[in-house]
Design an enzyme around this catalytic site. Structure first.
Site, mmCIF file in Angstrom:
data_model
loop_
_atom_site.group_PDB
_atom_site.id
_atom_site.type_symbol
_atom_site.label_atom_id
_atom_site.label_comp_id
_atom_site.label_asym_id
_atom_site.label_seq_id
_atom_site.Cartn_x
_atom_site.Cartn_y
_atom_site.Cartn_z
ATOM 1 N N ASP A 67 0.815 -1.217 0.000
ATOM 2 C CA ASP A 67 0.000 0.000 0.000
ATOM 3 C C ASP A 67 0.847 1.265 0.000
ATOM 4 O O ASP A 67 2.015 1.250 0.393
ATOM 5 C CB ASP A 67 -0.891 0.042 1.244
ATOM 6 C CG ASP A 67 -2.023 -0.964 1.196
ATOM 7 O OD1 ASP A 67 -2.070 -1.768 0.248
ATOM 8 O OD2 ASP A 67 -2.864 -0.949 2.118
ATOM 9 N N HIS A 222 3.738 -2.216 3.129
ATOM 10 C CA HIS A 222 3.749 -0.856 2.580
ATOM 11 C C HIS A 222 5.094 -0.617 1.892
ATOM 12 O O HIS A 222 6.142 -0.767 2.532
ATOM 13 C CB HIS A 222 3.523 0.171 3.692
ATOM 14 C CG HIS A 222 2.217 -0.008 4.408
ATOM 15 N ND1 HIS A 222 2.039 -0.988 5.365
ATOM 16 C CD2 HIS A 222 1.042 0.639 4.293
ATOM 17 C CE1 HIS A 222 0.782 -0.924 5.818
ATOM 18 N NE2 HIS A 222 0.155 0.049 5.177
#
Length: 347
Positions: A67, A222
């Site tokens: 992400d 991430h």
């Protein structure tokens, strides 16, 4: 005169030869069409529009997802590690990070990775107007189509917040079944951490992933942190060495014959290889799986939210059950588990 007659004779002879060859070439073909073009039989190649699957439901598949990127420095490091290990991943990108990172996005696409939508500005979709939600979802899709030529098919809500807005999103919502919590360990938040402690945390997170990983899992990370890029250098080869194939979310669902539908929320693509158990009696049971954990879910549905992960051997209390599922209490958690993995205890 004799010379002219000889020339005429030669010319006549050549014309006769040409006529004979032409007649042979058209033998059996009154229209003078070249037989070489019509005597071939029909092609035996089977034409089909059905694409061949890259993977099968027998493969041990897992989907790594990232992400908040792209961020060329760290995203490219992660792509390097994936490439070295023959893996792919799904990147849920944010609109405000697209400019300046176009080449990184194109590289990911060229490697066979998947690009998903993570909103335009990473806003909580449940706390903004319907018009703003539309803008947050549409804008990245348009921009990504311009950059990569491919429009995203999947969406991940910022912060995992999607309550009461799933129908407005108009895309399958992809959650996760393994949360690495890598963002908690980013270097900016741990400035006083020693190199030894940092290495210990990297290894501990990796071991947690390995302990939980099952076919069909979706891992959350991430790609904007150096810590995560370092973590991937442990997790990616570690999963591969354990027999997993690292694929995109769409590839995994396709391989397991699971359809991704707009407005639905998916935490994983796990398919039970055990026949659904009949409803069981209330009482004390022990978790007995072929893996290391058993997922506790919010609903009796394999795609429902994972509330907790019960270690193999855990003792639970069954409160009620239905075919294939049991509602249990474990420590301070309550939820549904696959009852095929429960063994009755006498204590």
């Amino acid at each position: 005169m004799k010379k002219n007659r000889k020339v005429l004779s030669v010319v006549s002879l050549l014309l006769i030869i040409a006529f004979v060859f032409a007649a042979c070439g058209n033998n059996g073909n009154k229209n003078g069409i070249n037989d070489s073009k019509i005597t071939e039989g029909p092609s035996t190649e089977i034409q089909t529009t059905e694409p061949q699957k890259k993977y099968s439901k027998n493969d041990k598949l897992i989907a790594m997802t990232f992400d908040d990127g792209p961020y060329s420095k760290t995203t490219n490091r992660i792509l390097d590690t994936l490439e070295k290990n023959g893996g792919k991943a799904t990147f849920f990108v944010v609109g405000y990070n697209l400019d300046g990172n176009e080449e990184t996005l194109k590289r990911a696409i060229d490697m066979g990775c998947e690009i998903g939508n993570h909103s335009k500005d990473h806003k909580n979709l449940t706390k903004i107007s319907a018009e703003e939600r539309k803008n947050q979802i549409r804008t990245p899709n348009i921009k990504l189509k311009e950059i990569t030529g491919v429009e995203p098919k999947l969406f991940r809500a910022p912060g995992g917040n999607y309550k009461n807005v799933t129908d407005e999103i108009g895309m399958p919502l992809i959650q996760w079944s393994i949360d690495t919590n890598d963002w908690r360990h980013k270097d900016a938040s741990n400035k006083g951490r020693s190199a030894e402690q940092r290495t210990k945390e990297l290894n501990q997170i990796a071991e947690n992933v390995f302990a939980q990983a099952e076919s069909g899992d979706i891992i959350l990370m991430h790609d904007i942190y150096e810590f995560t890029a370092d973590l991937c250098e442990i997790v990616i080869p570690g999963l591969v060495s354990r027999g997993f194939k690292l694929v995109t979310v769409s590839e995994m669902f396709d391989a397991y014959d699971l359809k991704l539908e707009n407005g639905n929320v998916y935490n994983n693509a796990q398919v039970s290889t055990v026949e659904p158990a009949a409803a069981i009696d209330a009482g004390s049971y022990k978790v007995k799986t072929s893996g290391s954990i058993l997922n506790m879910r919010a609903k009796p549905d394999i795609n429902s939210e994972v509330l907790a992960k019960l270690p193999n051997g855990s003792k639970v209390e069954v409160m009620k059950s239905e075919i294939g599922w049991a509602y249990v209490t474990w420590e301070s958690s309550q939820g549904w588990v696959n009852s095929a993995y429960l063994e009755k205890t006498t204590v």
